[in-house]
Design an enzyme around this catalytic site. Structure first.
Site, PDB file in Angstrom:
ATOM      1  N   LEU A 183      15.223-135.208  74.313  1.00  0.00           N
ATOM      2  CA  LEU A 183      16.311-134.549  75.035  1.00  0.00           C
ATOM      3  C   LEU A 183      17.031-135.484  75.997  1.00  0.00           C
ATOM      4  CD1 LEU A 183      14.577-131.143  75.882  1.00  0.00           C
ATOM      5  CD2 LEU A 183      16.300-131.578  74.127  1.00  0.00           C
ATOM      6  N   ARG A 184      16.662-136.772  75.984  1.00  0.00           N
ATOM      7  CA  ARG A 184      17.301-137.701  76.909  1.00  0.00           C
ATOM      8  C   ARG A 184      18.793-137.838  76.606  1.00  0.00           C
ATOM      9  NH1 ARG A 184      13.711-141.681  76.809  1.00  0.00           N
ATOM     10  NH2 ARG A 184      12.626-140.981  78.677  1.00  0.00           N
ATOM     11  N   GLY A 185      19.151-137.724  75.328  1.00  0.00           N
ATOM     12  CA  GLY A 185      20.560-137.826  74.960  1.00  0.00           C
ATOM     13  C   GLY A 185      21.400-136.730  75.583  1.00  0.00           C
TER      14      GLY A 185
END
Length: 335
Positions: free
Chosen positions: A273-275
């Site tokens: 979910l870093r994007g």
């Protein structure tokens, strides 16, 4: 002290300049990775932006750039009674051959031998606190040093446990790495830890190249006149960055924009979910910089290539570059 080249006088390289400005508005974005040819203004842009920003208030003589009195670092604990003093935002270069001790700090050997004291000698991370840490040829840096830098850049704290020392100090900086992809690549898991990634190249337009030569020559021939010429533009940009910082927390984020972030990352096959989180923070910084009060799809589309292109898995059946794949996905999803 030599004055850096004015940021607003840099010709072209709009994506690189935008990425640096957005990380200046919100350092929590996670730094910038700049890949491209030598001599394309990468280090010039980093130093120019740092010089553009207001000076920081730090404890006089503190090697950690403590922002409050009394400071929270080991130095301030041993030297009370200092006052705050203005100093330029630091820009620290990390050489390729730097050891882990040089980066994080280590035992002060001189004091240990001459005074018999076990004292800590701050490293490059301490000097970069509240400023920029610049790594030229980041793709050639040893992997364990890169891992260390990215962990500290994300946590904002440097912890040193060695030789009987236990030190913890603030290390909040914008990490900027640059390199030539022909000389090697960063591991994918390390690429993912940088907030933004941009590609720069030498301009092919003759007029643009001539303008670069003219401005650089004017800067080296009569620096005072050249700096005066661009001072108003730099001041205007500085005010815009400070205004964006002030309004950043007030930017509204509709649920449909969050859905757009998630749909885009799923369509591109981005892991974790870093994007999405980087996409959101960067879009919010862009909205604040433009003076908007709420996020919309336009903000997401504009910064998506910089926030997501380095997080994509390689597709052997697709010859398009990562940035083009992101732009294509944006067009398909958003129209």
């Amino acid at each position: 002290m030599t004055q850096p080249f004015p940021f607003t006088a840099i010709v072209g390289q709009d994506e690189m300049k935008q990425a640096l400005v957005l990380t200046a508005i919100d350092p929590g974005i996670g730094g910038v990775l700049i890949f491209g040819d030598r001599g394309t203004g990468k280090s010039t842009a980093v130093r120019a932006l740092a010089a553009l920003l207001p000076s920081i208030e730090a404890v006089d003589g503190c090697p950690y750039n403590c922002a409050t009195l009394p400071g929270t670092c080991p130095h301030c604990a041993q030297h009370p009674g200092k006052s705050l003093k203005s100093r330029p935002a630091p820009v620290i270069d990390l050489p390729l051959g730097a050891t882990e001790d040089r980066v994080t700090g280590a035992l002060d050997i001189e004091r240990a031998l001459t005074q018999g004291e076990k004292a800590f000698e701050p490293g490059l991370l301490a000097r970069a606190n509240r400023g920029y840490l610049y790594i030229d040829e980041a793709n050639l840096l040893e992997d364990h040093i890169v891992d260390l830098l990215l962990d500290v850049a994300q946590s904002g704290v440097n912890v040193v446990e060695r030789e009987g020392l236990s030190i913890r100090h603030d290390a909040r900086f914008v990490l900027v790495g640059s390199g030539n992809p022909e000389e090697g690549e960063l591991r994918p898991q390390l690429l993912d830890r940088f907030g933004l990634s941009v590609d720069v190249g030498s301009p092919s337009d003759i007029g643009q190249r001539v303008e670069v030569i003219k401005r650089r020559d004017a800067y080296e021939t009569d620096k005072a006149a050249f700096m005066k010429r661009w001072r108003a533009q730099d001041t205007k940009l500085r005010k815009a960055i400070l205004a964006a910082r002030a309004t950043l927390a007030d930017i509204k984020t509709p649920d449909d924009v969050l859905e757009d972030c998630a749909r885009l990352c799923v369509a591109l096959g981005s892991d974790g979910l870093r994007g999405e989180l980087t996409l959101l923070r960067t879009a919010r910084a862009l909205a604040a910089f433009q003076g908007d009060t709420a996020l919309n799809r336009t903000h997401i589309a504009r910064i998506a290539p910089a926030a997501l292109s380095h997080r994509l898995r390689r597709d052997p059946l697709d010859d398009a570059g990562s940035a083009l794949r992101v732009e294509r996905a944006v067009a398909e999803l958003f129209g």
